[in-house]
Design an enzyme around this catalytic site. Structure first.
Site, mmCIF file in Angstrom:
data_model
loop_
_atom_site.group_PDB
_atom_site.id
_atom_site.type_symbol
_atom_site.label_atom_id
_atom_site.label_comp_id
_atom_site.label_asym_id
_atom_site.label_seq_id
_atom_site.Cartn_x
_atom_site.Cartn_y
_atom_site.Cartn_z
ATOM 1 N N GLY A 1 -24.797 -15.670 22.484
ATOM 2 C CA GLY A 1 -24.417 -15.730 21.073
ATOM 3 C C GLY A 1 -23.037 -16.349 20.872
ATOM 4 N N ALA B 1 -23.791 -11.794 22.522
ATOM 5 C CA ALA B 1 -24.030 -10.594 21.729
ATOM 6 C C ALA B 1 -23.765 -9.390 22.628
ATOM 7 C CB ALA B 1 -25.466 -10.586 21.231
ATOM 8 N N GLU C 1 -23.604 -19.968 20.881
ATOM 9 C CA GLU C 1 -24.321 -20.270 19.630
ATOM 10 C C GLU C 1 -23.374 -20.225 18.432
ATOM 11 O OE1 GLU C 1 -27.181 -17.218 20.716
ATOM 12 O OE2 GLU C 1 -28.793 -18.688 20.539
ATOM 13 N N GLU D 1 -29.251 -15.721 28.495
ATOM 14 C CA GLU D 1 -30.125 -14.639 28.013
ATOM 15 C C GLU D 1 -31.334 -14.433 28.915
ATOM 16 O OE1 GLU D 1 -28.826 -17.079 26.142
ATOM 17 O OE2 GLU D 1 -28.241 -16.326 24.158
HETATM 18 N N1 DAK Z 1 -21.900 -7.486 25.923
HETATM 19 C C1 DAK Z 1 -21.244 -6.324 26.138
HETATM 20 N N2 DAK Z 1 -20.198 -6.196 26.985
HETATM 21 C C2 DAK Z 1 -19.821 -7.290 27.672
HETATM 22 C C3 DAK Z 1 -20.493 -8.536 27.511
HETATM 23 C C4 DAK Z 1 -21.576 -8.619 26.573
HETATM 24 N N3 DAK Z 1 -22.248 -9.757 26.290
HETATM 25 N N4 DAK Z 1 -19.891 -9.442 28.326
HETATM 26 C C5 DAK Z 1 -18.903 -8.774 28.977
HETATM 27 N N5 DAK Z 1 -18.850 -7.481 28.582
HETATM 28 C C6 DAK Z 1 -17.956 -6.446 29.027
HETATM 29 C C7 DAK Z 1 -18.328 -5.948 30.434
HETATM 30 O O1 DAK Z 1 -19.381 -4.996 30.368
HETATM 31 C C8 DAK Z 1 -17.023 -5.327 30.881
HETATM 32 O O2 DAK Z 1 -16.883 -4.055 30.269
HETATM 33 P P1 DAK Z 1 -16.439 -2.748 31.142
HETATM 34 O O3 DAK Z 1 -17.401 -2.651 32.267
HETATM 35 O O4 DAK Z 1 -15.037 -3.092 31.600
HETATM 36 O O5 DAK Z 1 -16.495 -1.613 30.148
HETATM 37 C C9 DAK Z 1 -15.976 -6.251 30.270
HETATM 38 O O6 DAK Z 1 -16.634 -6.935 29.197
HETATM 39 C C10 DAK Z 1 -15.460 -7.289 31.244
HETATM 40 O O7 DAK Z 1 -16.578 -7.943 31.793
HETATM 41 P P2 DAK Z 1 -16.787 -8.149 33.394
HETATM 42 O O8 DAK Z 1 -16.179 -7.034 34.149
HETATM 43 O O9 DAK Z 1 -18.231 -8.423 33.589
HETATM 44 O O10 DAK Z 1 -15.920 -9.457 33.628
HETATM 45 P P3 DAK Z 1 -16.166 -10.624 34.682
HETATM 46 O O11 DAK Z 1 -14.962 -11.508 34.586
HETATM 47 O O12 DAK Z 1 -16.548 -10.096 36.021
HETATM 48 O O13 DAK Z 1 -17.447 -11.429 34.133
HETATM 49 C C11 DAK Z 1 -18.767 -12.508 32.418
HETATM 50 C C12 DAK Z 1 -17.362 -12.090 32.896
HETATM 51 C C13 DAK Z 1 -18.630 -13.032 30.983
HETATM 52 C C14 DAK Z 1 -19.297 -13.641 33.328
HETATM 53 C C15 DAK Z 1 -19.742 -11.291 32.519
HETATM 54 O O14 DAK Z 1 -19.134 -10.191 31.821
HETATM 55 C C16 DAK Z 1 -21.082 -11.555 31.907
HETATM 56 O O15 DAK Z 1 -21.964 -12.159 32.522
HETATM 57 N N6 DAK Z 1 -21.292 -11.082 30.656
HETATM 58 C C17 DAK Z 1 -22.588 -11.179 29.998
HETATM 59 C C18 DAK Z 1 -22.875 -12.573 29.533
HETATM 60 C C19 DAK Z 1 -24.237 -12.670 28.845
HETATM 61 O O16 DAK Z 1 -25.254 -12.307 29.453
HETATM 62 N N7 DAK Z 1 -24.230 -13.121 27.589
HETATM 63 C C20 DAK Z 1 -25.472 -13.183 26.797
HETATM 64 C C21 DAK Z 1 -25.654 -11.887 26.057
HETATM 65 S S1 DAK Z 1 -27.202 -11.841 25.128
HETATM 66 C C22 DAK Z 1 -30.039 -12.446 18.098
HETATM 67 C C23 DAK Z 1 -29.536 -13.651 18.343
HETATM 68 C C24 DAK Z 1 -28.764 -13.880 19.440
HETATM 69 C C25 DAK Z 1 -28.488 -12.903 20.337
HETATM 70 C C26 DAK Z 1 -28.977 -11.676 20.082
HETATM 71 C C27 DAK Z 1 -29.755 -11.438 18.964
HETATM 72 N N8 DAK Z 1 -30.885 -12.230 16.944
HETATM 73 C C28 DAK Z 1 -31.199 -13.326 16.073
HETATM 74 C C29 DAK Z 1 -31.614 -11.048 16.786
HETATM 75 C C30 DAK Z 1 -27.682 -13.200 21.492
HETATM 76 C C31 DAK Z 1 -27.863 -12.622 22.675
HETATM 77 C C32 DAK Z 1 -26.853 -12.730 23.724
HETATM 78 O O17 DAK Z 1 -25.835 -13.312 23.580
#
Ligand code: DAK
Length: 258
Positions: free
Chosen positions: A109, A65, A112, A132
């Site tokens: 997400g 997400a 998921e 997360e």
């Molecule tokens: N959200 C927003 N932007 C993201 C992102 C994300 N999840 N993942 C990557 N980006 C963006 C980065 O911020 C970056 O943007 P700029 O800085 O260039 O503007 C761009 O994509 C490239 O990312 P990186 O520079 O970080 O690239 P790397 O190759 O170094 O790393 C990576 C790739 C995928 C390992 C890293 O970006 C990363 O760790 N991303 C976050 C992964 C993460 O934590 N995912 C979980 C998110 S929380 C709900 C149900 C479910 C959910 C929510 C609500 N409800 C029922 C209410 C789900 C929650 C989640 O998924």
């Protein structure tokens, strides 16, 4: 409908839905989830579509997400707004088969979403995770539930508690994905699987989807009874007569979904 965050292409009875937020690793925001739900409802309603494929880019299926969208939200915002619930419900209402073609990151997400599909084919570069916990939250649309059913308690706990990523080889070994293929072959292999499904009787295809999903909702005894009854009921279809006649006449079956 013109979409901003996904690309939809319907060809040869397959609806291919490509997540398309390249600057954010296909992070799932409200717009993308809404467009995805809309596209899937359209594919369900379109008589030409017999199978659906959801994919991302080579680098990311979806990195979760959108953290930037969520970071300032309050409890009331996410609870009262019921973030992503209507869209997830819509995905689960689709009766046609959905294959996830995953390359690169499928995190949070994104993992998921892939698990909401009926099965996952991934490239050898795929990385799955529920990170997360690193953000001070937990999985919210299946990461503690579907993942546990797919890979078992130990790996689900490991992934949700440590936030570590699982590579393609481990994902196949654990039962998260059905096939791993070289990255360059991912779409060929997935579209081939979708084309195989599209050849079958849609009645049988939808029955398989219902029956396999029923196994998650009921006891073995009730599930077996459900399976037996739907097996019996397929003898009321023309496609059963056609399928069995074609076998005996040594020709390809011509199913008419009747
Ligand atoms: N959200 C927003 N932007 C993201 C992102 C994300 N999840 N993942 C990557 N980006 C963006 C980065 O911020 C970056 O943007 P700029 O800085 O260039 O503007 C761009 O994509 C490239 O990312 P990186 O520079 O970080 O690239 P790397 O190759 O170094 O790393 C990576 C790739 C995928 C390992 C890293 O970006 C990363 O760790 N991303 C976050 C992964 C993460 O934590 N995912 C979980 C998110 S929380 C709900 C149900 C479910 C959910 C929510 C609500 N409800 C029922 C209410 C789900 C929650 C989640 O998924």
């Amino acid at each position: 409908m013109a979409y901003e965050t996904i690309i939809v292409d319907v060809e040869d009875h397959i609806a291919l839905v490509k997540l398309n937020r390249p600057d954010a690793m296909n992070a799932l925001n409200a717009e993308l989830m809404s467009e995805l739900a809309h596209a899937l409802a359209d594919a369900q309603a379109n008589e030409k579509v017999r199978c659906i494929v959801i994919t991302g880019s080579e680098k990311a299926f979806a990195a979760g997400a959108d953290i930037k969208m969520m970071s300032d939200k309050s409890f009331v915002d996410v609870f009262a707004g019921d973030l992503f619930t209507p869209e997830a419900d819509q995905i689960m209402r689709v009766r046609k088969p959905i294959i996830a073609a995953v390359s690169g990151y499928a995190l949070g997400g994104g993992c998921e979403l892939a698990m909401m599909c009926d099965f996952i084919i991934c490239s050898d570069t795929a990385k799955f995770g529920q990170p997360e916990i690193n953000l001070g939250v937990v999985a919210g649309i299946g990461g503690t539930q579907r993942l546990t059913r797919l890979v078992g308690k130990s790996k689900a706990m490991d992934m949700n508690l440590t936030g570590r990523f699982m590579d393609a080889e481990e994902a196949e070994r654990s039962g998260l994905v059905s096939r791993v293929v070289p990255c360059k072959k991912l779409m060929e292999e997935t579209m081939g699987a979708a084309a195989k499904i599209a050849e079958k009787s849609m009645i049988s295809v939808m029955v398989v989807k219902e029956a396999v999903n029923r196994s998650y909702e009921t006891t073995l005894r009730e599930g077996l009874l459900f399976e037996r009854r739907v097996f019996h009921s397929l003898f009321a279809t023309e496609d059963q007569k056609e399928g069995m006649s074609a076998f005996m006449e040594k020709r390809a079956a011509q199913f008419r979904d009747k």
